[in-house]
Write a protein that holds these residues in place. Structure first.
Motif, PDB file in Angstrom:
ATOM      1  N   UNK A  12       0.859  -1.135   0.174  1.00 12.85           N
ATOM      2  CA  UNK A  12       0.034   0.017  -0.033  1.00 12.85           C
ATOM      3  C   UNK A  12       0.916   1.311  -0.017  1.00 12.85           C
ATOM      4  N   UNK A  13       0.444   2.274  -0.680  1.00 12.66           N
ATOM      5  CA  UNK A  13       1.213   3.443  -0.747  1.00 12.66           C
ATOM      6  C   UNK A  13       0.138   4.541  -0.962  1.00 12.66           C
ATOM      7  N   UNK A  14       0.598   5.749  -0.227  1.00 11.85           N
ATOM      8  CA  UNK A  14      -0.225   7.051  -0.345  1.00 11.85           C
ATOM      9  C   UNK A  14       0.090   7.544  -1.677  1.00 11.85           C
ATOM     10  N   UNK A  15      -1.011   8.311  -2.097  1.00 13.83           N
ATOM     11  CA  UNK A  15      -0.817   9.110  -3.551  1.00 13.83           C
ATOM     12  C   UNK A  15       0.262  10.140  -3.531  1.00 13.83           C
ATOM     13  N   UNK A  16       1.075  10.371  -4.563  1.00 13.26           N
ATOM     14  CA  UNK A  16       2.367  11.140  -4.449  1.00 13.26           C
ATOM     15  C   UNK A  16       3.401  10.601  -3.775  1.00 13.26           C
ATOM     16  N   UNK A  17       3.497   9.612  -3.017  1.00 13.34           N
ATOM     17  CA  UNK A  17       4.643   8.953  -2.290  1.00 13.34           C
ATOM     18  C   UNK A  17       5.358   7.954  -3.356  1.00 13.34           C
ATOM     19  N   UNK A  18       6.641   7.690  -2.927  1.00 16.39           N
ATOM     20  CA  UNK A  18       7.266   6.916  -3.662  1.00 16.39           C
ATOM     21  C   UNK A  18       7.325   5.393  -3.022  1.00 16.39           C
ATOM     22  N   UNK A  19       7.359   4.257  -4.021  1.00 16.39           N
ATOM     23  CA  UNK A  19       7.156   2.957  -3.348  1.00 16.39           C
ATOM     24  C   UNK A  19       7.997   1.923  -3.934  1.00 16.39           C
ATOM     25  N   UNK A  20       8.813   0.978  -3.380  1.00 13.13           N
ATOM     26  CA  UNK A  20       9.706   0.062  -3.875  1.00 13.13           C
ATOM     27  C   UNK A  20       9.076  -1.381  -3.935  1.00 13.13           C
ATOM     28  N   UNK A  21       9.037  -2.110  -5.128  1.00 10.74           N
ATOM     29  CA  UNK A  21       8.476  -3.244  -4.837  1.00 10.74           C
ATOM     30  C   UNK A  21       9.756  -4.201  -5.197  1.00 10.74           C
ATOM     31  N   UNK A  22       9.940  -5.271  -4.366  1.00 12.67           N
ATOM     32  CA  UNK A  22      11.224  -5.926  -4.219  1.00 12.67           C
ATOM     33  C   UNK A  22      11.230  -7.123  -5.376  1.00 12.67           C
TER      34      UNK A  22
END
Lengths: 117, 115
Positions: A12-22
């Motif tokens: 889950x990630x908030x809009x406008x934030x960055x996220x890393x998928x492993x």
């Protein structure tokens, strides 16, 4: 042994934030390529980014970048400035060999990304 | 590029029936792949064509499955005597050499349900 391992079934990630998928991979072939695909609920696999095993620099495509750590055999996808439309399944895939190889892809089980407003 | 197209998009069939799917690749792409994707899994390679030649088949492709690519253009995947375990999404992809690699473009898939 699994050739492609994606350890995060869901993120889950908030809009406008960055996220890393492993993504980690396993191969003894010195020549290989790593891919990330996005699969929305409609089912179509959409190519996002590619990293070759001999590429010196990490691949980038717009908001997508691939954090390639060859010694660790990892190829994590970084999505910057997440958008609601990024909600989808994300698959890491690998092709082994070069030249006359058939370039078939081996996929991981995927990570379901949900972007919250 | 008009993209890879697949028909039909959905197919419901009864166990024991034969089904045939069609894939139209991006024009001039010489490589064509079939994959199968079951629920909760990533796609698994089934078979691969370079032009009209079928060069590799996965062990997943039992004798009930046959694929063709006449004239190196569109491809068909036939499943004979379907079983419930054949229920899956069947994806087609095509590729050509670009930027030093064969980047695969996927079609929307054919979802098969065997009742």
């Amino acid at each position: 042994a699994q050739k492609i391992t994606q350890t995060q079934p869901g993120m889950f990630v908030q809009e406008k934030e960055a996220v890393t998928l492993d993504c980690t991979y396993d191969t003894s072939d010195p020549s290989y390529g790593l891919f990330w695909y996005k699969q929305p609920s409609s089912g179509e696999m959409i190519f996002l980014i590619y990293q070759g095993s001999y590429d010196q620099q990490n691949a980038t495509e717009g908001r997508y970048s691939l954090n390639f750590q060859k010694a660790r055999k990892s190829a994590n996808l970084v999505i910057s400035a997440s958008q609601l439309g990024d909600s989808a399944m994300y698959f890491c895939a690998m092709r082994e060999g070069s030249g006359g190889s058939n370039y078939k892809l081996t996929f991981g089980k995927g990570t379901l990304l949900t972007v919250n407003p | 590029d008009t993209g890879v197209s697949q028909n039909p998009r959905h197919k419901i069939t009864k166990r024991g029936q034969n089904v045939t799917f069609r894939c139209d690749p991006i024009s001039e792409h010489n490589r064509l792949y079939w994959y199968r994707q079951t629920l909760g899994q990533g796609p698994e390679f089934l078979t691969y064509f370079q032009n009209e030649a079928q060069l590799e088949k996965s062990r997943l492709l039992s004798d009930r499955f046959s694929a063709e690519r006449p004239k190196g253009s569109f491809s068909t995947l036939e499943i004979q005597r379907t079983e419930q375990g054949d229920s899956a999404m069947y994806l087609c992809a095509s590729s050509t050499l670009r930027h030093g690699t064969y980047e695969q473009y996927f079609g929307p898939g054919t979802r098969l349900t065997v009742t």
